[in-house]
Design a protein around this motif. Sequence first.
Motif, mmCIF file in Angstrom:
data_model
loop_
_atom_site.group_PDB
_atom_site.id
_atom_site.type_symbol
_atom_site.label_atom_id
_atom_site.label_comp_id
_atom_site.label_asym_id
_atom_site.label_seq_id
_atom_site.Cartn_x
_atom_site.Cartn_y
_atom_site.Cartn_z
ATOM 1 N N TRP A 1 4.022 13.731 19.052
ATOM 2 C CA TRP A 1 2.832 14.234 18.367
ATOM 3 C C TRP A 1 2.206 15.414 19.101
ATOM 4 O O TRP A 1 1.446 16.179 18.518
ATOM 5 N N LEU A 2 2.533 15.585 20.379
ATOM 6 C CA LEU A 2 1.937 16.681 21.135
ATOM 7 C C LEU A 2 2.517 18.039 20.751
ATOM 8 O O LEU A 2 1.851 19.058 20.878
ATOM 9 N N VAL A 3 3.788 18.065 20.310
ATOM 10 C CA VAL A 3 4.421 19.367 20.066
ATOM 11 C C VAL A 3 4.378 19.800 18.608
ATOM 12 O O VAL A 3 4.585 20.970 18.310
ATOM 13 N N GLY A 4 4.123 18.866 17.705
ATOM 14 C CA GLY A 4 4.043 19.247 16.299
ATOM 15 C C GLY A 4 5.405 19.279 15.632
ATOM 16 O O GLY A 4 6.422 19.093 16.275
ATOM 17 N N PRO A 5 5.409 19.532 14.299
ATOM 18 C CA PRO A 5 6.665 19.521 13.551
ATOM 19 C C PRO A 5 7.506 20.755 13.861
ATOM 20 O O PRO A 5 6.993 21.755 14.355
ATOM 21 N N TYR A 6 8.783 20.680 13.531
ATOM 22 C CA TYR A 6 9.661 21.812 13.833
ATOM 23 C C TYR A 6 9.464 22.953 12.864
ATOM 24 O O TYR A 6 9.355 22.767 11.656
ATOM 25 N N THR A 7 9.393 24.158 13.414
ATOM 26 C CA THR A 7 9.512 25.361 12.619
ATOM 27 C C THR A 7 10.272 26.362 13.483
ATOM 28 O O THR A 7 10.050 26.442 14.677
ATOM 29 N N PRO A 8 11.213 27.098 12.865
ATOM 30 C CA PRO A 8 12.092 27.951 13.673
ATOM 31 C C PRO A 8 11.358 29.085 14.374
ATOM 32 O O PRO A 8 11.895 29.685 15.292
ATOM 33 N N GLY A 9 10.125 29.377 13.922
ATOM 34 C CA GLY A 9 9.413 30.511 14.505
ATOM 35 C C GLY A 9 8.628 30.159 15.751
ATOM 36 O O GLY A 9 8.015 31.017 16.371
ATOM 37 N N GLN A 10 8.586 28.866 16.118
ATOM 38 C CA GLN A 10 7.771 28.471 17.264
ATOM 39 C C GLN A 10 8.577 27.684 18.275
ATOM 40 O O GLN A 10 9.685 27.221 18.002
#
Lengths: 526, 234
Positions: free
Chosen positions: A283-292
């Motif tokens: 929960w600390l890193v958030g969901p995946y997105t290729p831009g981050q």
Amino acid sequence: MKTSQKVAGATANYVDERTGAAKWLKKNLTKVFPDHWSFMLGEICLYSFIILLLTGTFLTFWFDPSQREVIYNGSYLPLSGVHMSAAYDSTLHISFDVRGGLLMRQIHHWAALIFMSAIVAHLFRVFFTGAYRKPREFNWLIGVGLLTFGIVEGFLGYSLPDDLLSGTGIRIAEAILQAIPVLGSYLAFFAFGGPFPGTAFIPRIFIVHVLLLPGLFLALITVHLMLVWYQKHTQYPGPGRTEKNVVGYPLMPVYMAKAGGFFFVVFGVTAFLGAVASINPIWLVGPYTPGQISAGSQPDWYMGWLDGLVRAAPPLETHAFGHTISWNILIPGLILPGILFTGMALYPFIESWITGDKREHHLLDRPRNAPNRTALGVMSITFILITLANGGNDIIATHFHLTINGIMWFTRISLFVLPPISFVITKRICLSLQRADRDLVLHGRETGQLVMMPNGEMLEVHEPISDAKKWTLTQHQQPGALPAPLPASATVGLKGKLRARLNRANATQVPAPTLTDLKELGDAHH
Amino acid sequence: MPDQEIIAERHELRSEEIDRDDLVSTFKERAETTGLGRRSLIKRTLGVALGLVGLSPLLLLRDSGPLPKKYFDTTNWSKGTRLLLDPAGTPIKASDLEVGAVAQILPELPTGTERTLENTGKDAVLLIRLRPEDFNLDPQRLSWTYQGIIAFSKICTHMGCAVALYEQQTHHLLCPCHQSTFDVTRAAKVIFGPAARPLPQLAITVDADGYLVAQQPFTVPIGPSFWERNSSNG
């Protein structure tokens, strides 16, 4: 007769009349297992695998292996309203809204780390004691298979939550696929059902993670254990222990109690870790997105060496005839691991080719008595430890105030320099230990008592060691004493010369004391 | 609990010679009764059938994904595409960016085109503003910047991670995955790490309303390399 005895008797009778199990059980209840702490390492693998099956099954009840986009509205407020995949959403749900969910996730992850650590420790034990020698080569191969599949299984497992960190790992896996010459872009498109990240990958790796690989594990572990059972366990050398017998404690009651108890110890430790030590707080890193991406991106430890190799690779690409070959990915990501694992799988056969030893071995070697093997093992471990450290070079850099560039150059150079040095040092240490054993047998133990002779000479009193210990220190057969010298016909040609050279190197030993040595020494003393 | 060690004898693993011979003769005899050894048609058919089974994954797995075609060569950037701030989705003017600032950018997509993760994975761009005198670029690359603002693909040319760490003092971009380091002042030239190619630079300018737009598509494929990648112009 008491009722309980009657019920037990009737049940046993019922089963035996249908299976004939009594005969087999009667024999095996008294089956002998040799005793040594290092024989527990394989048990830890088995027990953590059972824990993984139990906790993993629990997690599948709520985990939704889908990359369908949803909006989070669970009880973890910082992510409220964020778009994410159903996989990530359901992992958050397990962590925050399912009773015991977070504990189960944590135990599952800790058990995976323990599973892999125990496999590696077990591998070291088997390697350094030469337990893989005839007739146990099949079990060595199965073990190498379990290690390889374990690495894949672990990687797929921590990829499933589809968080920012694990998505980055999948991105890297895609880049490795993409880098394969000729087929790369096709393989990547087929694996991901189209462009990365797509919506096919998580469902696919889910079924591999929860069905295909666990099934394979079950099958391989079963064969592994059946072979251990049938071939009987190896044992460490000692008085009364020979290649023809096995000395130890019976299954019932000693090993039933030990193994049963030990399962609960392993489960207890894993559960304790899961309860008190946070692991993979997605929960600390958030969901995946290729831009981050998050800084300090690290894989789990059993993938770390691979990541470290990739990090250390020089920027090499070949551009020719409208095509690109990425050596900076292929060499550290596929070629080197391929060579390492193939070499590991073939090692028992290579060693037996070098020594010409085709006999069965049930007595384990003390690592010092096989200096080349031990040195090779330490050399491999050195190599892997350097790459593992480099896999965490960013963390090392920030914690110890070093520059990444400095660490990377240290890695690049030491990958070539330190393994050979560690080989030489280990071999020297082994030979010194052999010399120490020889002294111990011939001259006894140093007591620390100084005696002044009438003529003023100072002497230290040596005390003979026990006969049992003498036996243990001298029972082994030294490689040089094997069928060597090789027959002349076996040493012609490049292959034969190589073999002869390796065989000679293998025969470097401090001669173990013989009875004659002892006797001569005895005569000289009196 | 008994603490007395006991001894058991090991059994020979190798079968008795007689059993081994028996097995061989039984096997030969049984095989003989099938007559397969003499029927080459059956043998060949069986061989071909097994071979076809081996090939079947090629056919069966074909539908696991479409063909890549030119996918890796293209992005959604083209001449005049507006630069949108991510995640706000608003167009950006040069004056919105102070010297030293960095912005994550996505292209404005034609109406009807949905913003997907696949798009983001190819289109993500980093916008960085330096003092114009800090650049060390050839005239062409300098003409791709606008008032000290320079744009690069955010997707690492090594393994596709987002190159997200910008060091303001040194003007270095660092990829957190494998520490490939790119020098912003020299068109994202690789100065350290395993990446073999610079981050592709996106040529930018402003449109009539003063918003930043792309002058043209990327001139080279973005992201990690692949077999079909023509790297003759970078």
